[in-house]
Design a protein around this motif. Sequence first.
Motif, PDB file in Angstrom:
ATOM      1  N   SER A   1      35.058   6.554   4.981  1.00 47.81           N
ATOM      2  CA  SER A   1      34.755   6.947   6.337  1.00 47.81           C
ATOM      3  C   SER A   1      34.731   5.598   7.111  1.00 47.81           C
ATOM      4  CB  SER A   1      33.265   7.418   6.290  1.00 47.81           C
ATOM      5  OG  SER A   1      32.382   6.378   5.916  1.00 47.81           O
TER       6      SER A   1
ATOM      7  N   ASN B   1      34.385  13.107  11.388  1.00 50.08           N
ATOM      8  CA  ASN B   1      34.691  14.237  12.657  1.00 50.08           C
ATOM      9  C   ASN B   1      36.165  14.172  12.796  1.00 50.08           C
ATOM     10  OD1 ASN B   1      35.582  12.016  14.577  1.00 50.08           O
ATOM     11  ND2 ASN B   1      33.512  11.183  14.352  1.00 50.08           N
TER      12      ASN B   1
ATOM     13  N   ARG C   1      39.291  10.937  12.319  1.00 49.52           N
ATOM     14  CA  ARG C   1      39.771  11.153  10.857  1.00 49.52           C
ATOM     15  C   ARG C   1      40.306  10.099  10.150  1.00 49.52           C
ATOM     16  NH1 ARG C   1      37.847  15.080   7.935  1.00 49.52           N
ATOM     17  NH2 ARG C   1      39.049  15.807   6.333  1.00 49.52           N
TER      18      ARG C   1
ATOM     19  N   GLU D   1      32.818  16.052   1.858  1.00 56.30           N
ATOM     20  CA  GLU D   1      32.282  16.837   2.926  1.00 56.30           C
ATOM     21  C   GLU D   1      30.691  17.011   2.478  1.00 56.30           C
ATOM     22  OE1 GLU D   1      33.932  17.755   5.634  1.00 56.30           O
ATOM     23  OE2 GLU D   1      35.761  16.638   5.058  1.00 56.30           O
TER      24      GLU D   1
ATOM     25  N   ASN E   1      28.624  14.092   3.524  1.00 60.39           N
ATOM     26  CA  ASN E   1      28.602  13.754   4.759  1.00 60.39           C
ATOM     27  C   ASN E   1      27.514  14.617   5.298  1.00 60.39           C
ATOM     28  OD1 ASN E   1      29.825  12.596   7.373  1.00 60.39           O
ATOM     29  ND2 ASN E   1      30.057  14.751   7.804  1.00 60.39           N
ATOM     30  N   GLU E   2      27.498  15.983   4.808  1.00 60.77           N
ATOM     31  CA  GLU E   2      26.635  16.921   5.443  1.00 60.77           C
ATOM     32  C   GLU E   2      25.307  16.425   5.115  1.00 60.77           C
ATOM     33  OE1 GLU E   2      27.633  20.957   4.265  1.00 60.77           O
ATOM     34  OE2 GLU E   2      29.728  20.556   5.105  1.00 60.77           O
TER      35      GLU E   2
ATOM     36  N   GLU F   1      24.349   6.547  14.612  1.00 57.24           N
ATOM     37  CA  GLU F   1      25.446   7.397  14.329  1.00 57.24           C
ATOM     38  C   GLU F   1      26.641   6.456  15.296  1.00 57.24           C
ATOM     39  OE1 GLU F   1      26.227  11.417  13.852  1.00 57.24           O
ATOM     40  OE2 GLU F   1      23.991  11.919  13.925  1.00 57.24           O
TER      41      GLU F   1
ATOM     42  N   THR G   1      31.031   6.341  16.080  1.00 62.24           N
ATOM     43  CA  THR G   1      32.342   6.899  15.934  1.00 62.24           C
ATOM     44  C   THR G   1      33.195   5.981  16.703  1.00 62.24           C
ATOM     45  OG1 THR G   1      31.764   8.457  17.850  1.00 62.24           O
ATOM     46  CG2 THR G   1      31.096   9.425  15.622  1.00 62.24           C
TER      47      THR G   1
END
Length: 183
Positions: free
Chosen positions: A11, A121, A125, A138, A141-142, A162, A164
């Motif tokens: 990530s 996201n 990616r 996945e 991450n959730e 968070e 990004t």
Amino acid sequence: MRIVVSGTHASGKSTLVSDFAFRYPEFAVLPDPFDLVDETWDTPDASLFARQLRLSADRLDPEQSPENLIADRGPIDFLAYLMALDELTGAPGSRELLKRSTEITREAMQQIDLLVVLPLNAIDRIEPDIDEHSALREGMNEALLDLIDDPDVTGVGPEVVEITGDRSRRLAALEALIIGSAR
């Protein structure tokens, strides 16, 4: 300032930590606990995640670590992995492990100032290697995104943010948080 950078595998955590450490050498870098555990990881295993959770919690103890640090992963990462693994495998008998892991995580979260989460996201990616256990990635991450919103886990300790964007945007966002907290 005590910072933990969290996110699932592939990530961008290690890249962000490395970029930050280059600009801020006064911060000690705590590497990914996975690199410190003497194991090979062919198949996800609850005991391996539990050991990494404990290691990542212990190293956040203020008596064991410097005042200014940035850690590649914290206990919340491994709690999320345990939850994702539990969801994927439905392994019986994991309730007590999850309960104890949640307690350890909650206590450790009180030792940090800032939890930076790098969620997966579609825009940012980062493509993992083919053998990176995509379902676990996945699921973790959730689970992590659920955990950061759970006051029973995060408590009142750290600011949770968070981040990004591409590599430079992530670093700029982290730097802005550091500069903002210094005021």
